[in-house]
Design an enzyme around this catalytic site. Structure first.
Site, PDB file in Angstrom:
ATOM      1  N   ASP A 290       0.868  -1.165   0.000  1.00  0.00           N
ATOM      2  CA  ASP A 290       0.000   0.000   0.000  1.00  0.00           C
ATOM      3  C   ASP A 290       0.918   1.232   0.000  1.00  0.00           C
ATOM      4  O   ASP A 290       2.149   1.127   0.064  1.00  0.00           O
ATOM      5  CB  ASP A 290      -0.960  -0.020   1.188  1.00  0.00           C
ATOM      6  CG  ASP A 290      -2.159   0.889   0.922  1.00  0.00           C
ATOM      7  OD1 ASP A 290      -2.085   1.731   0.005  1.00  0.00           O
ATOM      8  OD2 ASP A 290      -3.171   0.777   1.638  1.00  0.00           O
TER       9      ASP A 290
HETATM   10  C1  NOJ Z   1      -3.814   4.034   0.122  1.00  0.00           C
HETATM   11  C2  NOJ Z   1      -5.011   3.151   0.242  1.00  0.00           C
HETATM   12  O1  NOJ Z   1      -4.965   2.452   1.463  1.00  0.00           O
HETATM   13  C3  NOJ Z   1      -5.168   2.149  -0.883  1.00  0.00           C
HETATM   14  O2  NOJ Z   1      -6.422   1.551  -0.787  1.00  0.00           O
HETATM   15  C4  NOJ Z   1      -4.984   2.795  -2.218  1.00  0.00           C
HETATM   16  O3  NOJ Z   1      -5.126   1.847  -3.241  1.00  0.00           O
HETATM   17  C5  NOJ Z   1      -3.621   3.453  -2.264  1.00  0.00           C
HETATM   18  N1  NOJ Z   1      -3.526   4.457  -1.234  1.00  0.00           N
HETATM   19  C6  NOJ Z   1      -3.353   4.085  -3.607  1.00  0.00           C
HETATM   20  O4  NOJ Z   1      -4.112   5.202  -3.773  1.00  0.00           O
END
Ligand code: NOJ
Length: 773
Positions: A290
């Site tokens: 993530d």
């Molecule tokens: C953080 C989020 O937790 C995740 O769900 C997302 O895909 C990523 N950022 C990318 O934007």
């Protein structure tokens, strides 16, 4: 009674692998191609494939990349993929740099959070789950994939399948709610919708990414990114199945979660990413972190930046999203012998395989047809699909019979007649972006019609629709700033007293009030946990003032999570929960308010009476001291609130009524290889046709470990014409009776079971059967 014999049924270990398998000849060609390509790659170019940077057009995390250097990084072969680069022209230009100016001409992957639509917003995922209609959910994902791929996106970071039992957690809006069986079905439908048939033959099929692996929906106290700590048994029985279901459906990529699993951050958790995901479940695709989560590892307290970065790679993390940790630290770590080249090769190969499978080596511009947006964005067809999904996702929470004239018999307030003066009151009534919900980044944020416009169009000249804002959506300006973190939002600078006075004046002359209130879009979603789940105070005050007018009030409730709307439930005659319905919100709301569409949505997460009851969920276990009736001393309960939810899992009303027969089983015993049929007859006893979600729950009466009081094991959405009956059959096989035992073996055990069928998780009829050895 504990069952004597445990029947061990082996895990379907290779199902995931099979779902992703390519034809052998194609796989051999791919391996050859990639081996040749990799033989030409330098260490830096290989690590470049593991490096994902942001295009910066959408902000979904703390940005590390420097936009000015992007082209230079791509040219040097230092970047393998990007996220948040919005617009097909931009994607085309970036891809051109990769394939025309970099040494090895390796195309880039372009990822984006396409969560509930791309240009045509569908209802938020929690709302989509409330349709209990897997076809509808697949259509949403397919439509989103078509629009996103027209804009250069070949990879969506969706589906989010985190089970949660805690509505304080803002990201409950992104998932399917609290149940693993339903969550698994939704996960499969979404993967199918995004990826389509195996082979990515067309330019509308994109990589899906199941996230956040794993257990991200169980943070302590509902606080986003907080500690997660649970037993392996709870993990396996209640939380992991939706991720596994996505793998079984052939999901191409997996995103690890920010949280820890068994005291090790998921990003660096070898047991999770390698033993469970790859070895046990047979996942063959790529794993990415993530957002910049490798940078969080030292903060978790498991080591310094270099050692934790290495640990992430060793655990099985292929792509580093935006942390720049692989980029800065791995070259040196390989050179000084801390990281074997073989580990870099493995991860690099997986990234190249994803590109190969999409067909990007054959045609790097496959997703860069600049003529597509004009033809494929926000089309009439897509909007019609979204409108239908929205109408189906609304949950009618209350619809009392009322009359304002003692001479006229009382009748349910909804549906409304298209007549008289209809006052729309509340900040959501004329706000376009508020219809869309979080996680939606269209080119035009003002595209949705307002509720007022939708109702006006529906009633034409038959009725008058008037509007007043009524109150501010938030307690304070500071609160609003926190919610919108610098993004623009609509404000009304008049004094609060003036805004309220206008509303009461409008209400005075109305026949009915539609109160359009609830959460603002950004109140749910990432980093939007709440410790109080009431309507914001100014909205509560407005409702109370409106109630004093004596006019009938329909609360049209916007929300991304269950709310503790106790006063509203007790004092308002009708509540229609519309979540965040998407670009067609206005028309879908009109469809349901005026009865052109009969509501059929059912809750997929329990609504608590108070925050103190959280975590609250329908599939709780037997305790040694259950409370039969509030209040009993020395029984499990509270002094100040009963154990009942405000609204249970599976709940939702219709404009008609359904009557359930007793449950009939075709036999009272079943062998592990056999099956039973459980049937009910459901009669539509009202005057309107309608859809009903018929739900099957099973209880394992006595087992080697404590089992839940009930677990959802089947559901069918059936259409029943007014006055008619439909027989609904559920096949019960031993698969539905399995669980993970103390040794984490997936088993079913002989003994007694209850099969319960009904309209929600509480109103159930039951029949008993026995699984024999
Ligand atoms: C953080 C989020 O937790 C995740 O769900 C997302 O895909 C990523 N950022 C990318 O934007």
């Amino acid at each position: 009674m504990i069952k004597k014999l445990t029947i061990l049924i082996l895990l379907a270990i290779s199902v995931g692998a099979m779902a992703q398998q390519m034809p052998a000849d194609k796989e051999a060609r791919m391996e050859k191609f990639i081996t040749e390509l990799m033989s030409k790659m330098t260490l830096e170019e290989k690590i470049g494939q593991l490096h994902q940077i942001s295009g910066g057009d959408v902000v979904s995390g703390e940005l590390s990349s420097d936009g000015n250097k992007t082209a230079q990084q791509i040219r040097s072969g230092g970047v393998g993929s990007m996220l948040n680069a919005k617009g097909v022209e931009k994607v085309y230009a970036l891809q051109k740099v990769a394939v025309e100016q970099s040494r090895l001409k390796i195309p880039l992957l372009f990822g984006m959070d396409v969560i509930h639509g791309y240009e045509t917003a569908f209802p938020v995922p929690l709302a989509m789950a409330s349709t209990w209609n897997m076809k509808q959910i697949e259509t949403m994902a397919r439509t989103a994939a078509v629009e996103a791929s027209a804009d250069g996106v070949c990879w969506t970071f969706s589906p989010m399948v985190d089970i949660t039992r805690d509505p304080r957690w803002g990201r409950i809006v992104e998932g399917a709610g609290e149940d693993p069986f339903l969550g698994g079905a939704v996960a499969k439908a979404m993967v199918k919708g995004y990826q389509g048939e195996p082979g990515f033959a067309t330019n509308t099929q994109i990589l899906a990414c199941v996230k956040h692996f794993a257990l991200y929906g169980a943070p302590d106290a509902g606080r986003d990114y907080s500690t997660v700590d649970m037993s392996r048994l709870r993990m396996f029985n209640d939380y992991l199945y939706p991720y596994q279901a996505a793998v079984e459906a052939g999901v191409a990529t997996v995103m690890s979660s920010f949280n820890e699993v068994d005291n090790v951050p998921a990003t660096a958790n070898k047991w999770l990413l390698d033993d469970l995901l790859r070895k046990q479940w047979g996942f063959k695709g790529l794993v990415l972190t993530d957002y910049a989560s490798i940078n969080d590892l030292p903060r978790h307290g498991i080591g310094d930046p270099v050692s934790t970065t290495i640990r992430a790679l060793e655990a099985g993390t292929d792509i580093d999203m935006e942390a720049y940790a692989y980029h800065y630290m791995l070259p040196e770590a390989v050179r000084n012998g801390r990281v074997p080249m073989a580990l870099i090769d493995k991860a690099c190969r997986r990234v190249l395989e994803a590109k190969y499978q999409l067909g990007l080596f054959e045609n790097p511009y496959k997703y860069c047809d600049v003529t597509r947006p004009a033809k494929e964005f926000f089309t009439k067809e897509n909007r019609a699909k979204s409108r239908q999904a929205a109408g189906e996702s609304f949950v009618l929470l209350k619809n009392d019979s009322i009359t304002l004239n003692p001479a006229v018999p009382a009748k349910p307030l909804l549906p409304l007649a298209k007549q008289g003066t209809i006052a729309v009151i509340g900040p959501h009534g004329n706000n376009r972006p508020m219809m869309l919900g979080p996680w939606f980044y269209p080119h035009d944020i003002q595209r949705a019609a307002t509720v007022v416009e939708g109702l006006k169009e529906a009633v034409g000249s038959k009725a008058k629709v008037v509007f007043a804002r009524g109150c501010q959506p938030f307690e304070s300006e500071e609160y609003a700033q926190r919610v919108y973190f610098g993004k623009e939002f609509e404000k009304d600078n008049r004094p609060d007293t003036e805004i309220l006075a206008e509303a009461l004046n409008v209400a005075k002359n109305a026949d009915v009030i539609i109160a359009t209130l609830g959460e603002s879009t950004e109140m749910s979603g990432e980093s939007s946990s709440r410790s109080i789940l009431d309507l914001p105070k100014p909205q509560q005050d407005l409702l109370k003032a409106l109630a004093e007018t004596g006019k009938p009030i329909v609360l049209v409730l916007f929300t991304g999570r269950p709310l503790t709307i106790n006063w509203e439930k007790a004092n308002l005659p009708a509540i229609l929960n519309v979540w965040f319905p998407g670009t067609e919100a206005a028309y879908a709301i009109a469809d349901v308010l005026f009865g052109d569409v009969n509501p059929s949505g059912k809750l997929t997460a329990t609504w608590p009476q108070s925050v103190g009851q959280i975590p609250i969920y329908y599939n709780g276990k037997n305790t040694g001291k259950p409370m039969d009736k509030w209040f009993q001393k020395f029984r499990s309960g509270y002094l100040d609130v009963s154990n009942e939810p405000l609204y249970p899992f599976g709940y939702g009303l219709s404009y008609t009524n359904f009557e359930y027969s007793d449950v009939i089983l075709n036999d009272s015993v079943m062998s592990p290889k056999g099956q039973l049929t459980a049937s009910v007859t459901v009669k539509n006893t009202g005057k309107r046709d309608g859809y009903e979600v018929v739900q099957l729950y099973i209880c394992d009466k006595a087992a080697s470990i404590i089992r839940p009081l009930k677990e959802l094991k089947g559901f069918q959405k059936v259409f029943i014409k007014a006055g008619q009956s439909v027989k609904v059959d559920f096949q019960i096989t031993s698969d539905l009776l399995k669980f993970y035992n103390s040794d984490l073996e997936y088993v079913c055990e002989p003994g007694d079971f209850d099969a319960m069928i009904g309209c929600n998780s509480v109103e159930l009829k039951s029949a008993k059967f026995t699984l024999v050895e």
